[in-house]
Design a protein around this motif. Sequence first.
Motif, PDB file in Angstrom:
ATOM      1  N   THR A   1       0.883  -1.190   0.050  1.00  0.00           N
ATOM      2  CA  THR A   1      -0.113  -0.026   0.004  1.00  0.00           C
ATOM      3  C   THR A   1       0.854   1.220   0.057  1.00  0.00           C
ATOM      4  O   THR A   1       0.208   2.397  -0.084  1.00  0.00           O
ATOM      5  N   ASN A   2       2.186   1.045   0.256  1.00  0.00           N
ATOM      6  CA  ASN A   2       3.090   2.340   0.082  1.00  0.00           C
ATOM      7  C   ASN A   2       3.483   2.633  -1.080  1.00  0.00           C
ATOM      8  O   ASN A   2       4.263   3.503  -1.360  1.00  0.00           O
ATOM      9  N   GLY A   3       3.467   1.542  -2.182  1.00  0.00           N
ATOM     10  CA  GLY A   3       4.197   1.634  -3.437  1.00  0.00           C
ATOM     11  C   GLY A   3       3.364   2.811  -4.333  1.00  0.00           C
ATOM     12  O   GLY A   3       2.316   2.927  -4.011  1.00  0.00           O
ATOM     13  N   ARG A   4       4.114   3.735  -4.561  1.00  0.00           N
ATOM     14  CA  ARG A   4       3.785   4.812  -5.455  1.00  0.00           C
ATOM     15  C   ARG A   4       4.353   4.905  -6.642  1.00  0.00           C
ATOM     16  O   ARG A   4       4.440   6.151  -7.334  1.00  0.00           O
ATOM     17  N   ALA A   5       5.096   4.141  -7.072  1.00  0.00           N
ATOM     18  CA  ALA A   5       5.547   4.056  -8.592  1.00  0.00           C
ATOM     19  C   ALA A   5       5.300   2.816  -9.386  1.00  0.00           C
ATOM     20  O   ALA A   5       5.225   1.720  -8.708  1.00  0.00           O
ATOM     21  N   LEU A   6       5.154   3.118 -10.851  1.00  0.00           N
ATOM     22  CA  LEU A   6       4.767   1.872 -11.622  1.00  0.00           C
ATOM     23  C   LEU A   6       5.300   2.191 -13.037  1.00  0.00           C
ATOM     24  O   LEU A   6       5.147   3.079 -13.393  1.00  0.00           O
ATOM     25  N   THR A   7       5.708   1.076 -13.589  1.00  0.00           N
ATOM     26  CA  THR A   7       5.898   1.199 -14.998  1.00  0.00           C
ATOM     27  C   THR A   7       5.065  -0.191 -15.622  1.00  0.00           C
ATOM     28  O   THR A   7       5.223  -1.158 -15.343  1.00  0.00           O
ATOM     29  N   MET A   8       4.372   0.376 -16.598  1.00  0.00           N
ATOM     30  CA  MET A   8       3.521  -0.562 -17.424  1.00  0.00           C
ATOM     31  C   MET A   8       4.144  -0.593 -18.770  1.00  0.00           C
ATOM     32  O   MET A   8       4.473   0.171 -19.306  1.00  0.00           O
ATOM     33  N   ARG A   9       4.618  -2.030 -19.113  1.00  0.00           N
ATOM     34  CA  ARG A   9       5.509  -2.064 -20.496  1.00  0.00           C
ATOM     35  C   ARG A   9       4.662  -2.956 -21.354  1.00  0.00           C
ATOM     36  O   ARG A   9       4.182  -4.373 -20.860  1.00  0.00           O
ATOM     37  N   ARG A  10       4.195  -2.454 -22.426  1.00  0.00           N
ATOM     38  CA  ARG A  10       3.622  -3.308 -23.627  1.00  0.00           C
ATOM     39  C   ARG A  10       4.478  -3.857 -24.708  1.00  0.00           C
ATOM     40  O   ARG A  10       4.946  -2.713 -25.239  1.00  0.00           O
ATOM     41  N   ALA A  11       4.387  -4.803 -25.311  1.00  0.00           N
ATOM     42  CA  ALA A  11       5.098  -5.099 -26.466  1.00  0.00           C
ATOM     43  C   ALA A  11       4.107  -5.901 -27.531  1.00  0.00           C
ATOM     44  O   ALA A  11       3.358  -6.772 -27.209  1.00  0.00           O
ATOM     45  N   ALA A  12       4.488  -5.479 -28.783  1.00  0.00           N
ATOM     46  CA  ALA A  12       3.591  -6.255 -29.849  1.00  0.00           C
ATOM     47  C   ALA A  12       4.478  -6.282 -30.920  1.00  0.00           C
ATOM     48  O   ALA A  12       5.418  -5.656 -31.302  1.00  0.00           O
ATOM     49  N   LEU A  13       4.089  -7.373 -31.939  1.00  0.00           N
ATOM     50  CA  LEU A  13       4.919  -7.703 -33.107  1.00  0.00           C
ATOM     51  C   LEU A  13       4.114  -6.671 -34.128  1.00  0.00           C
ATOM     52  O   LEU A  13       3.007  -6.686 -34.268  1.00  0.00           O
ATOM     53  N   CYS A  14       4.973  -6.036 -34.938  1.00  0.00           N
ATOM     54  CA  CYS A  14       4.115  -5.006 -35.742  1.00  0.00           C
ATOM     55  C   CYS A  14       4.129  -5.961 -37.301  1.00  0.00           C
ATOM     56  O   CYS A  14       4.843  -7.061 -37.351  1.00  0.00           O
ATOM     57  N   GLU A  15       3.342  -5.532 -38.192  1.00  0.00           N
ATOM     58  CA  GLU A  15       3.138  -5.988 -39.371  1.00  0.00           C
ATOM     59  C   GLU A  15       4.615  -6.396 -40.107  1.00  0.00           C
ATOM     60  O   GLU A  15       4.619  -7.118 -40.881  1.00  0.00           O
ATOM     61  N   ASP A  16       5.292  -5.229 -39.828  1.00  0.00           N
ATOM     62  CA  ASP A  16       6.678  -5.382 -40.756  1.00  0.00           C
ATOM     63  C   ASP A  16       7.820  -6.372 -39.955  1.00  0.00           C
ATOM     64  O   ASP A  16       8.915  -6.484 -40.557  1.00  0.00           O
TER      65      ASP A  16
END
Length: 188
Positions: free
Chosen positions: A107-122
């Motif tokens: 409950t004390n956490g105040r930072a977050l990184t959300m990372r998304r990755a995807a394969l592009c058409e190329d």
Amino acid sequence: MLTTLFASLGTPMLVAGDEFGRTQGGNNNAYCQDNEISWLDWTQAKTPEGEALIDFTARLAALRRDYPMLRAGNFLYGEDTPAEGLKDIEWWDERGVQLSPEDWENTNGRALTMRRAALCEDGRIQVVSLLLNASEGPLTFTMPPPSEVERMVLIDSAKPEQQPMPITDSYDLAPQGAALLSWTMDPA
């Protein structure tokens, strides 16, 4: 809040005037009121602050258009791997350490990184990260692996006028700030 809204899956929902800082004073039932709570003050849109927020909102909308991952039509489970060591969605802390189940209970956490990755058409892999700092002070975010890639800060809510800029392994984010970063890699 606009940065998190435009980085979220689904359709961004704005109420008229949100783009220039209009408020209903916390009233979520303003539809039935014929007073200042529900009226649009168009002069607010013409103030320097209103125009700056309109420009920032337009940049967020452009990023959502230019980065298909920000408008993905399917829910992400963190199970697909578009590349070795990259899942479709992952969660990290500001130190670049992947979150554990226990971290979600902190409950004390105040930072977050959300990372998304995807394969592009190329065939390339596109990665977009959302950095969130809900703390009272600035935080230095260490980027999750891989460390040898150059990332581009696309937008920073604490520096709305800042144009895209390259970074390497860390980024300083102001208190209550949010930033979107991206990088692309060729397939292995």
